[in-house]
Design an enzyme around this catalytic site. Sequence first.
Site, mmCIF file in Angstrom:
data_model
loop_
_atom_site.group_PDB
_atom_site.id
_atom_site.type_symbol
_atom_site.label_atom_id
_atom_site.label_comp_id
_atom_site.label_asym_id
_atom_site.label_seq_id
_atom_site.Cartn_x
_atom_site.Cartn_y
_atom_site.Cartn_z
ATOM 1 N N PHE A 96 -0.290 -14.859 -2.823
ATOM 2 C CA PHE A 96 -0.875 -15.813 -3.773
ATOM 3 C C PHE A 96 -2.315 -16.188 -3.443
ATOM 4 O O PHE A 96 -3.064 -16.635 -4.308
ATOM 5 C CB PHE A 96 -0.022 -17.102 -3.824
ATOM 6 C CG PHE A 96 -0.286 -18.052 -2.691
ATOM 7 C CD1 PHE A 96 -1.369 -18.920 -2.733
ATOM 8 C CD2 PHE A 96 0.519 -18.067 -1.556
ATOM 9 C CE1 PHE A 96 -1.642 -19.784 -1.683
ATOM 10 C CE2 PHE A 96 0.254 -18.923 -0.500
ATOM 11 C CZ PHE A 96 -0.844 -19.776 -0.565
ATOM 12 N N LYS A 106 2.555 -5.598 -8.253
ATOM 13 C CA LYS A 106 3.394 -6.794 -8.429
ATOM 14 C C LYS A 106 2.625 -7.969 -7.822
ATOM 15 O O LYS A 106 2.563 -8.140 -6.613
ATOM 16 C CB LYS A 106 4.758 -6.647 -7.739
ATOM 17 C CG LYS A 106 5.756 -7.569 -8.372
ATOM 18 C CD LYS A 106 6.617 -8.411 -7.503
ATOM 19 C CE LYS A 106 6.149 -9.285 -6.458
ATOM 20 N NZ LYS A 106 5.779 -10.673 -6.858
ATOM 21 N N GLU A 144 4.151 -14.172 -7.764
ATOM 22 C CA GLU A 144 4.704 -14.897 -8.911
ATOM 23 C C GLU A 144 4.073 -16.281 -9.060
ATOM 24 O O GLU A 144 4.253 -16.954 -10.054
ATOM 25 C CB GLU A 144 6.232 -14.999 -8.811
ATOM 26 C CG GLU A 144 6.780 -15.729 -7.601
ATOM 27 C CD GLU A 144 6.938 -14.843 -6.370
ATOM 28 O OE1 GLU A 144 6.017 -14.056 -6.074
ATOM 29 O OE2 GLU A 144 7.981 -14.966 -5.698
ATOM 30 N N CYS A 203 -5.630 -15.691 5.345
ATOM 31 C CA CYS A 203 -5.042 -15.025 6.518
ATOM 32 C C CYS A 203 -6.037 -14.979 7.662
ATOM 33 O O CYS A 203 -5.677 -14.856 8.812
ATOM 34 C CB CYS A 203 -4.605 -13.617 6.158
ATOM 35 S SG CYS A 203 -5.995 -12.538 5.819
ATOM 36 N N GLU A 232 2.101 -19.576 12.009
ATOM 37 C CA GLU A 232 0.981 -19.661 11.056
ATOM 38 C C GLU A 232 1.191 -20.913 10.204
ATOM 39 O O GLU A 232 2.249 -21.082 9.599
ATOM 40 C CB GLU A 232 0.963 -18.421 10.150
ATOM 41 C CG GLU A 232 -0.191 -18.441 9.164
ATOM 42 C CD GLU A 232 -0.185 -17.261 8.198
ATOM 43 O OE1 GLU A 232 0.890 -16.957 7.631
ATOM 44 O OE2 GLU A 232 -1.248 -16.646 8.014
HETATM 45 P P1 NAD Z 1 4.742 -14.014 0.722
HETATM 46 O O1 NAD Z 1 5.136 -13.105 1.823
HETATM 47 O O2 NAD Z 1 5.604 -15.194 0.449
HETATM 48 O O3 NAD Z 1 4.660 -13.204 -0.667
HETATM 49 C C1 NAD Z 1 3.920 -12.027 -0.782
HETATM 50 C C2 NAD Z 1 4.576 -11.131 -1.815
HETATM 51 O O4 NAD Z 1 5.883 -10.781 -1.366
HETATM 52 C C3 NAD Z 1 4.735 -11.792 -3.178
HETATM 53 O O5 NAD Z 1 4.381 -10.865 -4.171
HETATM 54 C C4 NAD Z 1 6.205 -12.158 -3.227
HETATM 55 O O6 NAD Z 1 6.742 -12.096 -4.535
HETATM 56 C C5 NAD Z 1 6.853 -11.104 -2.359
HETATM 57 N N1 NAD Z 1 8.048 -11.607 -1.658
HETATM 58 C C6 NAD Z 1 8.247 -12.876 -1.195
HETATM 59 N N2 NAD Z 1 9.448 -12.957 -0.585
HETATM 60 C C7 NAD Z 1 10.011 -11.733 -0.675
HETATM 61 C C8 NAD Z 1 11.255 -11.194 -0.214
HETATM 62 N N3 NAD Z 1 12.149 -11.941 0.440
HETATM 63 N N4 NAD Z 1 11.505 -9.898 -0.463
HETATM 64 C C9 NAD Z 1 10.617 -9.135 -1.118
HETATM 65 N N5 NAD Z 1 9.414 -9.590 -1.568
HETATM 66 C C10 NAD Z 1 9.123 -10.874 -1.350
HETATM 67 O O7 NAD Z 1 3.229 -14.453 1.003
HETATM 68 P P2 NAD Z 1 2.364 -15.534 0.242
HETATM 69 O O8 NAD Z 1 2.866 -16.884 0.594
HETATM 70 O O9 NAD Z 1 2.237 -15.166 -1.179
HETATM 71 O O10 NAD Z 1 0.928 -15.286 0.921
HETATM 72 C C11 NAD Z 1 0.503 -15.926 2.084
HETATM 73 C C12 NAD Z 1 0.699 -15.035 3.292
HETATM 74 O O11 NAD Z 1 -0.035 -13.827 3.128
HETATM 75 C C13 NAD Z 1 0.168 -15.659 4.561
HETATM 76 O O12 NAD Z 1 1.077 -15.419 5.597
HETATM 77 C C14 NAD Z 1 -1.139 -14.934 4.802
HETATM 78 O O13 NAD Z 1 -1.560 -14.905 6.146
HETATM 79 C C15 NAD Z 1 -0.800 -13.567 4.303
HETATM 80 N N6 NAD Z 1 -1.986 -12.802 3.978
HETATM 81 C C16 NAD Z 1 -2.339 -11.779 4.801
HETATM 82 C C17 NAD Z 1 -3.485 -11.045 4.563
HETATM 83 C C18 NAD Z 1 -3.880 -9.925 5.473
HETATM 84 O O14 NAD Z 1 -4.770 -9.168 5.104
HETATM 85 N N7 NAD Z 1 -3.297 -9.777 6.635
HETATM 86 C C19 NAD Z 1 -4.281 -11.342 3.448
HETATM 87 C C20 NAD Z 1 -3.882 -12.380 2.606
HETATM 88 C C21 NAD Z 1 -2.722 -13.093 2.881
#
Ligand code: NAD
Length: 507
Positions: free
Chosen positions: A157, A181, A184, A289, A390
């Site tokens: 997000f 994808k 959401e 991140c 984190e």
């Molecule tokens: P998230 O892991 O909750 O969601 C990311 C994606 O995974 C979404 O599209 C979501 O629909 C999907 N998802 C969520 N739960 C799932 C499950 N159980 N099974 C399958 N798919 C699932 O992450 P977020 O809260 O949207 O984003 C924040 C996180 O992203 C932070 O931890 C941040 O550090 C990380 N991030 C990392 C980078 C990087 O380059 N390393 C860059 C941006 C964000």
Amino acid sequence: MNTKEQVTVEKLYHFIGGKKRKGRSERFGKVYKPSTGDILALVPYATVEEVNETVEVAKKAALDWKRTSVGKRIEVLHRFRSLIVEETDKIAHLIGLESGKTISDAKGEIARGIESVDLAINAPHLLKGEYSVNVGGQINSYSIKQPLGVVAAIAPFNFPFMVPVAMTSMAVACGNAVILKPSERVPNTALYFSELWKKAGLPDGVWNIINGDKEAVDAILSHPDIPAVSFVGSTRVAQYIYEEGCRNHKRVAAFGGGKNHMIIMPDADLDLAVNSFIGAAYGAASQRCMAISAAVPVGEKTAEDFVAKLKTKVEELKVGSFNDENVDFGALITQEAKDTVIKYIEESIEEGAYLCVDGRNPKVKNEKGFYLGATLLDHVKPHMHIYREEVFGPARIVVRVNSLEEAIDLINNHEYGNGVTIFTANGSAARKFTENIEVGMVGVNVPIPIPVGYHNFGGWKRSKFGEGHMFGPDTARFFTKSKTISERWPETKINDEKVVFDFPSNR
Ligand code: NAD
């Protein structure tokens, strides 16, 4: 949800084969405006059948797109880039509306997204093969890079524009069809720039959006005709995506979370370190991140001076609506996210951390927004949850150490290895640090060491799973497969009367 909400809130759609498609499932998620706490829209959660149908559409489009000349493909990317520039204000507004980040921060994100389109525009250079002449018996040997077909990207997000664009532009340039994808929580931005791909002349079906949750993700992970998946999100999900994707014989690049430290040496320019910490730590309400989470001042005097200067400035930080030009950062993505950060703060106080600046009750115009003010905790110890995990919100910490070696050990023992930086005036300290630190992206006297688009991006340890890439030059390798061809066009007829059973050699 009450009936009134169902009537008034807009229902979003998927974007498949160049068209908006209504979701067929009865499952929808709420998309919020974090600045006001209101519901902005309802996003459909795709079914397995909808994902499967999208793959069929993308497969057909991928065949033609692969055959389209590289020059024509790059023309589309050029037009896409120009449209992003023209539409920056509109995109920035959408980002702010659904993520809560300020307009100026959103514009920064758009600029970095454009950087990744620039890199993709250079794909022809990265796609060049290798050629060897007369490797034996008039045989020439060469290797080429071919697109994979249909590839998928699953986005977080916190960068509704930059991350999806960076994850996919090179895939498109290399001749693949893409299924994105988006998160959401922020689907509007991606749906909007889908129209820009279409306007840029990208053939229908090369670019598709499937909205959804775990059900859609699992359908992608188990689909036999998606050979590569890139993922950016939390570590817990990144690990799942990596393991599931590999189990299904896919290429997977899975980027996870981070805990990024800033070391402040006794000889550092303290004002520069304080200002750098504030921007890198609290910008975007710390929902990056690569946000700096922990200041690690070396020596008691450094710690006292650093914390004193930092405290005064942190107290002045303003939180508020995404479109208020006078605020430093906006709201958190959801009420749940805000509650989680408050829990970390309260738990750390119980564990003995000292609350220097308390942002739990910020002064804001709209109390229903998911606001949390800048919070600073000193004397945090490595065993505390607020240090180990984190924390995706503006609760930042100070962990005091006595030497550079202790700082390096502290950071190397952390499970994450995304970004890190040191502030110092001493070249040999900086050198010792850059050589010994177990982190993927390292800075010296810079606040956030995010590489420019033409260098590879990626953390170490539990910040990234697999060797795949999605930002930087290695992305072209990730989204193509290499083929090696040996061919002979003899000048004279070859004596083929004698069958050779020996293993081919070039002697
Ligand atoms: P998230 O892991 O909750 O969601 C990311 C994606 O995974 C979404 O599209 C979501 O629909 C999907 N998802 C969520 N739960 C799932 C499950 N159980 N099974 C399958 N798919 C699932 O992450 P977020 O809260 O949207 O984003 C924040 C996180 O992203 C932070 O931890 C941040 O550090 C990380 N991030 C990392 C980078 C990087 O380059 N390393 C860059 C941006 C964000």
